[in-house]
Design a protein around this motif. Structure first.
Motif, PDB file in Angstrom:
ATOM      1  N   GLU A 299     -20.837  -6.427   6.176  1.00 35.37           N
ATOM      2  CA  GLU A 299     -21.485  -7.601   5.603  1.00 35.37           C
ATOM      3  C   GLU A 299     -20.492  -8.511   4.879  1.00 35.37           C
ATOM      4  O   GLU A 299     -20.761  -9.679   4.658  1.00 35.37           O
ATOM      5  N   SER A 300     -19.328  -7.938   4.457  1.00 36.09           N
ATOM      6  CA  SER A 300     -18.364  -8.751   3.719  1.00 36.09           C
ATOM      7  C   SER A 300     -17.417  -9.507   4.639  1.00 36.09           C
ATOM      8  O   SER A 300     -16.615 -10.297   4.188  1.00 36.09           O
ATOM      9  N   SER A 301     -17.492  -9.261   5.945  1.00 37.84           N
ATOM     10  CA  SER A 301     -16.648  -9.964   6.898  1.00 37.84           C
ATOM     11  C   SER A 301     -17.406 -11.171   7.449  1.00 37.84           C
ATOM     12  O   SER A 301     -18.621 -11.169   7.535  1.00 37.84           O
ATOM     13  N   THR A 302     -16.656 -12.202   7.850  1.00 38.51           N
ATOM     14  CA  THR A 302     -17.311 -13.400   8.364  1.00 38.51           C
ATOM     15  C   THR A 302     -17.922 -13.122   9.731  1.00 38.51           C
ATOM     16  O   THR A 302     -17.401 -12.330  10.518  1.00 38.51           O
ATOM     17  N   GLY A 303     -19.038 -13.802  10.032  1.00 34.21           N
ATOM     18  CA  GLY A 303     -19.717 -13.597  11.298  1.00 34.21           C
ATOM     19  C   GLY A 303     -18.842 -13.910  12.493  1.00 34.21           C
ATOM     20  O   GLY A 303     -18.803 -13.150  13.467  1.00 34.21           O
ATOM     21  N   ASP A 304     -18.095 -15.032  12.438  1.00 31.19           N
ATOM     22  CA  ASP A 304     -17.235 -15.418  13.553  1.00 31.19           C
ATOM     23  C   ASP A 304     -16.167 -14.365  13.823  1.00 31.19           C
ATOM     24  O   ASP A 304     -15.839 -14.061  14.976  1.00 31.19           O
ATOM     25  N   ALA A 305     -15.601 -13.802  12.747  1.00 29.89           N
ATOM     26  CA  ALA A 305     -14.552 -12.787  12.908  1.00 29.89           C
ATOM     27  C   ALA A 305     -15.109 -11.539  13.576  1.00 29.89           C
ATOM     28  O   ALA A 305     -14.468 -10.937  14.449  1.00 29.89           O
ATOM     29  N   LEU A 306     -16.313 -11.132  13.175  1.00 29.92           N
ATOM     30  CA  LEU A 306     -16.921  -9.931  13.760  1.00 29.92           C
ATOM     31  C   LEU A 306     -17.281 -10.154  15.226  1.00 29.92           C
ATOM     32  O   LEU A 306     -17.130  -9.254  16.056  1.00 29.92           O
ATOM     33  N   ILE A 307     -17.757 -11.345  15.556  1.00 32.09           N
ATOM     34  CA  ILE A 307     -18.086 -11.664  16.948  1.00 32.09           C
ATOM     35  C   ILE A 307     -16.828 -11.597  17.812  1.00 32.09           C
ATOM     36  O   ILE A 307     -16.822 -11.032  18.912  1.00 32.09           O
ATOM     37  N   LEU A 308     -15.732 -12.187  17.306  1.00 30.97           N
ATOM     38  CA  LEU A 308     -14.462 -12.154  18.034  1.00 30.97           C
ATOM     39  C   LEU A 308     -13.959 -10.721  18.170  1.00 30.97           C
ATOM     40  O   LEU A 308     -13.487 -10.310  19.237  1.00 30.97           O
ATOM     41  N   TRP A 309     -14.074  -9.968  17.099  1.00 29.57           N
ATOM     42  CA  TRP A 309     -13.639  -8.565  17.088  1.00 29.57           C
ATOM     43  C   TRP A 309     -14.393  -7.772  18.157  1.00 29.57           C
ATOM     44  O   TRP A 309     -13.798  -7.026  18.945  1.00 29.57           O
TER      45      TRP A 309
END
Length: 319
Positions: A299-309
């Motif tokens: 939850e502390s990571s940005t949505g865009d970063a998690l999608i890319l990950w």
């Protein structure tokens, strides 16, 4: 002995008597690279003349020398640290793509520069998690360990993510100045113009171990770059008294020298990364790359970063 410190120029006839080992042990570079740097700085025009010799130099004269050498390096090699473009950019992107990270523009991390308690500043701001006073340097490197971007000056207590958001790098990315390469399509319809590889700090599912291992292998470039940089210029390995106004410029100047030495193909002595501890046991030196005490939650990571990950992990899992 005549000395022009601002141009990093000493009468080169003095250096003619020095052995190859002297340059390797004291300067960590070959005589011809040293002379190239000296001649370039001499040609830059700024000079500072002093009658003091390099041995037994007083503290005040030493501070003047450091200031002038730093100024000369920044002036003569102002483009030595730069975001890659054109052919150089293609080489950087190709290297990361071969590691499994298409359209990756570099690896990013922070290192602590240890200092004595700064005067006229709130000391608690510079007190880090290891109870040492420090300033942080945010650095982006490629897989050849060359520094592409550096941002210095925030106190050691400042979190890495906050430093990214406050840095000139973030502002340039937001302005569309950095990730200008044609986009790449990834699984799940994810499209990316570019990104930097950071420490994820996120708990991962066992099925994503392949991604985790590849990420650690690629990001090893950051630790190797800091090891080479701090191992050669060991002032930044130890707590030292410094001028807080000029410290950022001094660190950037060392990054310039770091890139020059790499471009010249000078090898690095791994023994510089080891020392004998107080207990007499040989140990690796502390590079000041402190990992978070606990991993970040999703939850502390940005949505865009998690999608890319997720898209990169899926791509690796199907290859």
């Amino acid at each position: 002995m005549k000395r022009r410190i601002g141009g990093v120029w000493e009468d080169l006839r003095q250096c003619d008597d020095a052995t190859e080992d002297y340059f390797k042990d004291k300067l960590h570079m070959s005589p011809w690279v040293f002379r190239e740097i000296a001649e370039t700085l001499w040609a830059s025009g700024d000079t500072y003349e002093s009658g003091t010799c390099s041995f037994g130099i007083g503290r005040k004269s030493g501070l003047v020398a450091v200031r002038d050498v730093t100024s000369a390096l920044l002036s003569a090699y102002r483009d030595k640290i730069s975001w890659p473009t054109l052919l150089q950019k293609a080489v950087v992107l190709r290297a990361f793509a071969d590691k499994g990270f298409p359209n990756c523009h570099g690896c990013i991390d922070c290192t602590h520069i240890f200092i004595e308690k700064p005067a006229n500043c709130p000391g608690e701001d510079y007190y880090d998690k290891k109870r040492r006073f420090s300033v942080q340097a945010q650095v982006v490197v490629d897989l050849n360990l060359c520094v592409l971007d550096v941002f210095v000056g925030y106190p050691g207590s400042c979190h890495d993510l906050r430093i990214v958001h406050l840095s000139s790098l973030w502002a340039r990315a937001e302005a569309g100045e950095l990730f200008t390469w044609p986009p790449v399509m990834l699984p799940f319809g994810v499209r990316t113009n570019g990104y930097l590889l950071a420490d994820s700090g996120v708990s991962q599912h066992p099925s994503e171990i392949r991604f985790d291992n590849k990420q650690k292998a690629a990001r090893g470039a950051v630790e190797r770059a800091f090891g080479r940089l701090k191992g050669m210029w060991r002032l930044f390995l130890r707590s030292h008294k410094t001028n807080m106004e000029t410290l950022p410029q001094q660190f950037v100047a060392v990054c310039i020298l770091h890139n020059i030495v790499i471009d010249a193909g000078i090898s690095f002595d791994d023994n510089l990364l080891w020392e004998v501890g107080p207990n007499g046991v040989r140990r690796k030196v502390d590079l000041g790359m402190h990992r978070p005490l606990r991993q970040m939650c999703m939850e502390s990571s940005t949505g865009d970063a998690l999608i890319l990950w997720d898209a990169l992990a899926e791509r690796m899992g199907t290859q």
